[in-house]
Design a protein around this motif. Sequence first.
Motif, short mmCIF file in Angstrom:
data_model
loop_
_atom_site.label_atom_id
_atom_site.label_comp_id
_atom_site.label_asym_id
_atom_site.label_seq_id
_atom_site.Cartn_x
_atom_site.Cartn_y
_atom_site.Cartn_z
N LEU A 72 -9.44 7.12 27.06
CA LEU A 72 -8.48 6.06 26.72
C LEU A 72 -7.07 6.63 26.55
CD1 LEU A 72 -10.70 4.07 24.20
CD2 LEU A 72 -9.84 3.20 26.39
N THR A 73 -6.99 7.81 25.97
CA THR A 73 -5.65 8.37 25.73
C THR A 73 -5.08 9.03 26.98
OG1 THR A 73 -6.65 10.40 24.83
CG2 THR A 73 -5.99 8.71 23.25
N ARG A 74 -5.82 8.99 28.10
CA ARG A 74 -5.23 9.42 29.38
C ARG A 74 -4.51 8.26 30.05
NH1 ARG A 74 -5.11 14.29 27.75
NH2 ARG A 74 -6.11 13.36 25.94
N HIS A 75 -4.70 7.06 29.55
CA HIS A 75 -4.01 5.92 30.15
C HIS A 75 -2.51 6.14 30.06
CE1 HIS A 75 -2.56 1.90 30.91
NE2 HIS A 75 -3.79 1.48 31.18
N GLN A 114 -2.71 12.64 22.51
CA GLN A 114 -3.52 13.13 23.63
C GLN A 114 -4.10 14.50 23.32
OE1 GLN A 114 -0.45 12.66 26.74
NE2 GLN A 114 -1.82 11.18 27.72
N GLY A 115 -3.29 15.37 22.72
CA GLY A 115 -3.76 16.70 22.34
C GLY A 115 -4.87 16.62 21.30
N MET A 120 -10.59 16.75 19.73
CA MET A 120 -11.72 15.99 19.21
C MET A 120 -12.89 16.00 20.18
SD MET A 120 -13.27 14.19 17.05
CE MET A 120 -12.42 13.28 15.78
N GLN A 121 -12.58 15.91 21.47
CA GLN A 121 -13.65 15.90 22.47
C GLN A 121 -14.44 17.21 22.40
OE1 GLN A 121 -12.58 15.82 26.64
NE2 GLN A 121 -14.25 14.39 27.09
N ASP A 137 -6.48 15.25 12.45
CA ASP A 137 -5.33 15.33 13.36
C ASP A 137 -5.17 14.06 14.20
OD1 ASP A 137 -4.69 17.78 12.43
OD2 ASP A 137 -5.70 18.90 14.02
N VAL A 138 -6.30 13.46 14.58
CA VAL A 138 -6.20 12.20 15.34
C VAL A 138 -5.56 11.13 14.46
CG1 VAL A 138 -7.49 10.35 16.47
CG2 VAL A 138 -8.17 12.74 16.83
#
Lengths: 153, 298
Positions: A72-75, A114-115, A120-121, A137-138
Amino acid sequence: MHRPLIAAALATSLCAPFAAHANEAGEAAVKARQSLMTLIAYNLGPMAQMAQGRVDYDAEVAQAAADNLYTLTRHSQERLWPEGTAHGIFEGTAARPEIWQNLEEFSNLYATLQGAAATMQGAAGDGLQALQGALGDVGGACRSCHDDFRVSD
Amino acid sequence: MRRIGWLVLIAASLGALLWWLARPSDLPDATRAALDAHRPDPAHGERIFWATGCAGCHAPPDLDSGAPPEARLVLSGGRRLESPFGTFVAPNVSPDPVNGIGDWSLHDFARAMLRGVSPEGAHYYPAFPYTSYLRARPEDVADLWAFWQTLPAVETPSAAHELPFPFTIRSGLGIWKFLNMNEDFVFPGDGAAPVMRGRYLVEALGHCAECHTPRNLAGGLDVGRWMAGAPNPSGDGRIPRIPDPSWSAEDIEAYLFSGFTPDFDVVGGSMADVVQHMAQLPAEDRAAIAAYLRALVE
């Protein structure tokens, strides 16, 4: 004698369809960005509940949510924030006009998210402590942007 | 002739009464005695510091919402508080003796917090939330002052408030204070320990009502609409009603610690700082605040 009036009327009638068009495009963008936020929040849910000890840690569920958050945060943000869709001039948005005055800072904050989502991933499936650390951090990335660029509700 | 004499006398006594009502009050003897008798505990003072949220206004203006607690101990002032009466600029209250409040006594500090009066005997504007702090226990004020002595001194000079006439006349504040200073707690409570502790944290120290309760035309809190939500004095949006009736006590606790709402939205705006302060409190204090807020809707 009435020429200026006629010109004005003509200009108004010519511009109206464009104004309506801009409005529709704005509405679509507002809807899209709010949907993206909703999906991000939806995937933060299971991770935050685990981090808060409100549900048991489950590596698989956490990993799946973190993968979604990453995607989602690559959008790209490019078409989500057209000019003229700020709170105060556009209905139904909490986006502060400051966004458009500080676009660079705004995109830097998105890059921070994004970072944090990438970290998190890598961490979500690695146990509760790793998840809690990365979630801080998120959440921090969300907060620092909401702090400056979202109207209080 | 006689009638005019009476009128002058009545006008003069009314004036004297107003002057008497508006005069900057001193601490009651009992409060002074309690302050002097208490052995201050700076560690407990730190807990009071996070509960009172002093840093919310007095920390540097450019502080990021994610700044660590240490950065929030720098009380240089400079944050701007917009209001319908003008813009207040938070002063330097660090222990610097020249530009801060380093030369104050404990009694000066307590008089400021509990009475809204400066050491020189001038009224403070109620942007400084003494209308809430006046319910604080003297012992807690003494502990807070002991903790204050451990904070860094900053030399930043304080900036003046930007207020239009007639709000520049501080003596007029005396009448406002006479009408709006009330030591009684607003919510009666049920007497159960967590709710009463929460009431103290919310109504006295946390001063939540200062933003979450609407104000009347004179800028006083409309206690009949306690925590009902209010326009945001800084312009955009609204300060929400608290608690959201759909939030459980557990939801409120989690929010005050992490900033996550039950929908996993993340706190922003000035509440982001408040959550940072609340996160420094022991968990039992956040649980008490949640218990109090839930008691308001139950």
